[in-house]
Design an enzyme around this catalytic site. Structure first.
Site, PDB file in Angstrom:
ATOM      1  N   ARG A 270      49.080   9.920  59.429  1.00 14.00           N
ATOM      2  CA  ARG A 270      47.945  10.727  58.966  1.00 14.00           C
ATOM      3  C   ARG A 270      46.712  10.389  59.805  1.00 14.00           C
ATOM      4  O   ARG A 270      46.167   9.301  59.708  1.00 14.00           O
ATOM      5  CB  ARG A 270      47.686  10.385  57.493  1.00 14.00           C
ATOM      6  CG  ARG A 270      46.684  11.258  56.775  1.00 14.00           C
ATOM      7  CD  ARG A 270      46.321  10.611  55.441  1.00 14.00           C
ATOM      8  NE  ARG A 270      45.313   9.572  55.596  1.00 14.00           N
ATOM      9  CZ  ARG A 270      45.093   8.596  54.715  1.00 14.00           C
ATOM     10  NH1 ARG A 270      45.829   8.498  53.632  1.00 14.00           N
ATOM     11  NH2 ARG A 270      44.150   7.695  54.942  1.00 14.00           N
ATOM     12  N   HIS A 274      42.513  10.548  53.548  1.00 10.91           N
ATOM     13  CA  HIS A 274      43.426  11.133  52.564  1.00 10.91           C
ATOM     14  C   HIS A 274      42.999  12.559  52.222  1.00 10.91           C
ATOM     15  O   HIS A 274      43.820  13.463  52.106  1.00 10.91           O
ATOM     16  CB  HIS A 274      43.456  10.284  51.297  1.00 10.91           C
ATOM     17  CG  HIS A 274      44.191  10.916  50.164  1.00 10.91           C
ATOM     18  ND1 HIS A 274      45.557  11.091  50.154  1.00 10.91           N
ATOM     19  CD2 HIS A 274      43.739  11.461  48.994  1.00 10.91           C
ATOM     20  CE1 HIS A 274      45.924  11.690  49.041  1.00 10.91           C
ATOM     21  NE2 HIS A 274      44.848  11.937  48.322  1.00 10.91           N
ATOM     22  N   TYR A 283      39.079   1.322  55.333  1.00 11.21           N
ATOM     23  CA  TYR A 283      40.236   0.469  55.064  1.00 11.21           C
ATOM     24  C   TYR A 283      41.268   0.464  56.185  1.00 11.21           C
ATOM     25  O   TYR A 283      42.212  -0.308  56.149  1.00 11.21           O
ATOM     26  CB  TYR A 283      40.917   0.887  53.750  1.00 11.21           C
ATOM     27  CG  TYR A 283      41.284   2.347  53.669  1.00 11.21           C
ATOM     28  CD1 TYR A 283      42.430   2.850  54.286  1.00 11.21           C
ATOM     29  CD2 TYR A 283      40.483   3.239  52.952  1.00 11.21           C
ATOM     30  CE1 TYR A 283      42.765   4.196  54.208  1.00 11.21           C
ATOM     31  CE2 TYR A 283      40.814   4.589  52.870  1.00 11.21           C
ATOM     32  CZ  TYR A 283      41.953   5.065  53.499  1.00 11.21           C
ATOM     33  OH  TYR A 283      42.269   6.391  53.417  1.00 11.21           O
TER      34      TYR A 283
END
Length: 373
Positions: A270, A274, A283
């Site tokens: 990805r 998100h 993160y």
């Protein structure tokens, strides 16, 4: 597919099944026609992958400019979605998760409908779902659910119904690596195995379940190997290799139509956060992202492969880019011209024939709105 090609697609491999390398070089002795792909098919797959990435950029732009309220990016996962979608038979069912944009586009979901949905304009589902939660009955695409994993037992349930009705149909249900940690994943595989449903569970392992890395998701060496416990085949594939994805998904549908459920894990990545409600750089190490973009980008690898076999050239690439930009801009313009769903749509599509008391409530609401205007 040829017998030789089938030998390359084996369940429970230690390394992901891979047909081409990071530079588009063939790693196996095969021809595209061995897996049922013509030159035109290869060009079409490349077009759809580029269209999906360009659609993604437009979706982000619409959100950042305030024309859409929410978006989920698919960049980096174009091969996993487009190539698997290209292998789905026309009469079979699709249960998407959150990042199957390419599957829907390949299936024939109109671009204007996709854009209208994320913009809250009038579309096939009357903007009842939150953005990116697409679905279309006539294409056998079941509306996306927000909770991860709950579409899996639903898909298996349809498989049980197909068996009961003795129909020659199958289902593919998509889920992410995070969804494979849910109870619904276990339930679905248990019922699929026991009742021999014509179901494919396709896991897009993009390395991150929002902010949770795969090393915190499972202790096994991969997700595909979990299929052993359910007595079904599990295929571990390079999800950024469009040829490996297509060939494996095609084989999986042949098995599913023979009442053999299948688990596929497609290793991908990805690129974005998100969703637009997330910030991945808080993160995730940027070096990890850069490695995947430089080494395993699905569109770059497809382009290099097509170049090696004499299909790709710069003129065609420019024409393709212009065509895609024009298609997307026209779809956005048309979507923006559509009205927002009216308040009467709140009452519609619940009953085949609206009961008198519901109709009365609707008319009362519309009267109040008109009087207050």
């Amino acid at each position: 597919m040829t017998e030789k090609t089938l030998d390359y697609i084996k369940p429970f491999t230690d390394e992901p099944i891979r047909f081409i390398g990071s530079e588009g070089e063939p790693l196996l002795d095969f021809k595209p026609e061995d897996i049922g792909l013509s030159e035109e098919d290869l060009k079409t797959l490349y077009y759809y992958m580029k269209l999906t990435r360009a659609f993604d950029r437009k979706g982000m732009f619409l959100t950042r400019s305030g024309k859409a309220l929410f978006y989920v990016e698919v960049a980096g996962q174009e091969a996993a979605t487009v190539a698997s979608g290209y292998a789905i038979p026309e009469n079979d069912w699709i249960f998407p998760a959150h990042r199957e944009h390419g599957v829907l586009i390949v299936r024939g979901y109109p671009l204007v409908e996709l854009f209208a949905q994320i913009m809250g304009r009038m579309e096939v589902n009357k903007a009842r779902q939150m953005p990116v939660h697409w679905g279309m009955r006539k294409l056998r695409i079941i509306t996306i659910s927000s909770p991860v994993g709950n579409q899996l037992p639903q898909a298996v349930g349809i498989g049980m119904a197909i068996n009961y009705l003795k129909r020659d149909e199958a289902i593919i249900a998509y889920v992410g690596d995070g969804g494979s940690s849910t109870g619904d994943f276990h339930t679905a595989l248990t019922f699929a195995s026991v009742f021999k449903t014509p179901t494919i569970i396709f896991v897009q392992n993009n390395q991150w379940a929002i902010s949770v890395p795969t090393k915190r998701q499972y202790g096994s060496k991969n997700i595909a190997i979990k299929a052993i416990a359910y007595g079904i085949d599990g295929y571990y594939i390079d999800g950024n290799d469009f040829l490996a994805v297509y060939a494996t998904t095609k084989l999986a549908f042949e098995k599913a139509h023979n009442k053999e459920p299948v688990l596929i894990e497609a290793m991908t990545y990805r690129y974005g956060s998100h969703s637009t409600a997330d910030q991945a750089d808080r993160y995730r190490d940027i070096k990890e992202l850069e490695y995947w973009q430089k080494t395993w980008d699905p569109i770059k690898r497809a382009k290099l492969y097509l170049q090696r076999i004499g299909i790709w050239n710069e003129k065609w690439e420019r024409e393709l880019d212009e065509q895609i930009e024009d298609e997307l801009n026209k779809a956005i313009d048309e979507a923006e011209k559509r009205p927002e769903p009216g308040p009467e749509t709140t009452f519609e599509d619940v009953y085949a024939q609206m009961p008198w008391h519901i109709k009365e409530e609707m008319e009362e609401l519309l009267k109040e709105i008109n009087e207050g205007a």
